[in-house]
Design a protein around this motif. Structure first.
Motif, PDB file in Angstrom:
ATOM      1  N   LEU A 226       6.251  15.020   3.367  1.00 57.16           N
ATOM      2  CA  LEU A 226       5.599  13.779   2.967  1.00 57.16           C
ATOM      3  C   LEU A 226       4.122  14.096   2.734  1.00 57.16           C
ATOM      4  O   LEU A 226       3.440  14.600   3.624  1.00 57.16           O
ATOM      5  CB  LEU A 226       5.748  12.707   4.048  1.00 57.16           C
ATOM      6  CG  LEU A 226       5.088  11.365   3.756  1.00 57.16           C
ATOM      7  CD1 LEU A 226       5.750  10.695   2.552  1.00 57.16           C
ATOM      8  CD2 LEU A 226       5.164  10.467   4.967  1.00 57.16           C
TER       9      LEU A 226
ATOM     10  N   THR B 258       0.348  12.762   1.699  1.00 58.68           N
ATOM     11  CA  THR B 258      -0.553  11.621   1.564  1.00 58.68           C
ATOM     12  C   THR B 258      -1.700  12.069   0.671  1.00 58.68           C
ATOM     13  O   THR B 258      -2.367  13.069   0.949  1.00 58.68           O
ATOM     14  CB  THR B 258      -1.094  11.155   2.931  1.00 58.68           C
ATOM     15  OG1 THR B 258       0.015  10.824   3.774  1.00 58.68           O
ATOM     16  CG2 THR B 258      -1.995   9.937   2.777  1.00 58.68           C
TER      17      THR B 258
ATOM     18  N   GLU C 246      -4.561   7.477  -0.420  1.00 52.10           N
ATOM     19  CA  GLU C 246      -3.624   6.966   0.595  1.00 52.10           C
ATOM     20  C   GLU C 246      -2.209   6.738   0.070  1.00 52.10           C
ATOM     21  O   GLU C 246      -1.349   6.263   0.796  1.00 52.10           O
ATOM     22  CB  GLU C 246      -4.141   5.684   1.269  1.00 52.10           C
ATOM     23  CG  GLU C 246      -5.462   5.855   1.977  1.00 52.10           C
ATOM     24  CD  GLU C 246      -5.454   6.918   3.072  1.00 52.10           C
ATOM     25  OE1 GLU C 246      -4.431   7.102   3.737  1.00 52.10           O
ATOM     26  OE2 GLU C 246      -6.498   7.581   3.231  1.00 52.10           O
TER      27      GLU C 246
ATOM     28  N   LYS D 211       1.512   7.737  -0.838  1.00 48.61           N
ATOM     29  CA  LYS D 211       2.411   8.714  -0.229  1.00 48.61           C
ATOM     30  C   LYS D 211       3.468   9.142  -1.242  1.00 48.61           C
ATOM     31  O   LYS D 211       4.050   8.316  -1.925  1.00 48.61           O
ATOM     32  CB  LYS D 211       3.057   8.127   1.013  1.00 48.61           C
ATOM     33  CG  LYS D 211       2.028   7.790   2.087  1.00 48.61           C
ATOM     34  CD  LYS D 211       2.670   7.441   3.387  1.00 48.61           C
ATOM     35  CE  LYS D 211       1.680   6.997   4.431  1.00 48.61           C
ATOM     36  NZ  LYS D 211       0.480   7.717   4.565  1.00 48.61           N
TER      37      LYS D 211
END
Length: 100
Positions: A74, A76, A80, A82
């Motif tokens: 994941l 980021t 912000e 994702k």
């Protein structure tokens, strides 16, 4: 129907949705007639890497990485947002970081 000249460094990621390809910057989205594989080829000398079947990520716009289930990562982004790096493309990030 306008043409924009974008600084590749300001592109966060490139994504394909419904057979259309888009550049995502901090606060704008631009459509391009180019295919993802064409962009991947053009940006191969820059810090962009394939993150999935329909996504290319600018490595320099990544804020953090977090291992996820099934070997995915994941990501980021600095804004912000994702994004998921699929298992088959995780090696690109590891190579960039010098991790095995």
């Amino acid at each position: 129907n306008q043409t924009y000249i974008l600084d590749a460094g300001k592109i966060y990621y490139i994504d394909t949705v419904d057979k259309k390809t888009f550049f995502y910057t901090e606060d704008e989205v631009y459509e391009t007639p180019l295919k993802l594989y064409e962009l991947e080829e053009q940006l191969s000398c820059r810090d962009f890497f394939r993150a999935g079947k329909s996504c290319i990520i600018n490595f320099n716009q990544i804020k953090s990485l977090c291992p996820d289930i099934d070997g995915r990562i994941l990501v980021t982004m600095n804004n912000e947002e994702k994004l998921m790096v699929s298992r088959q493309y995780v090696s690109a990030i590891k190579n960039k970081l010098g991790v095995k």
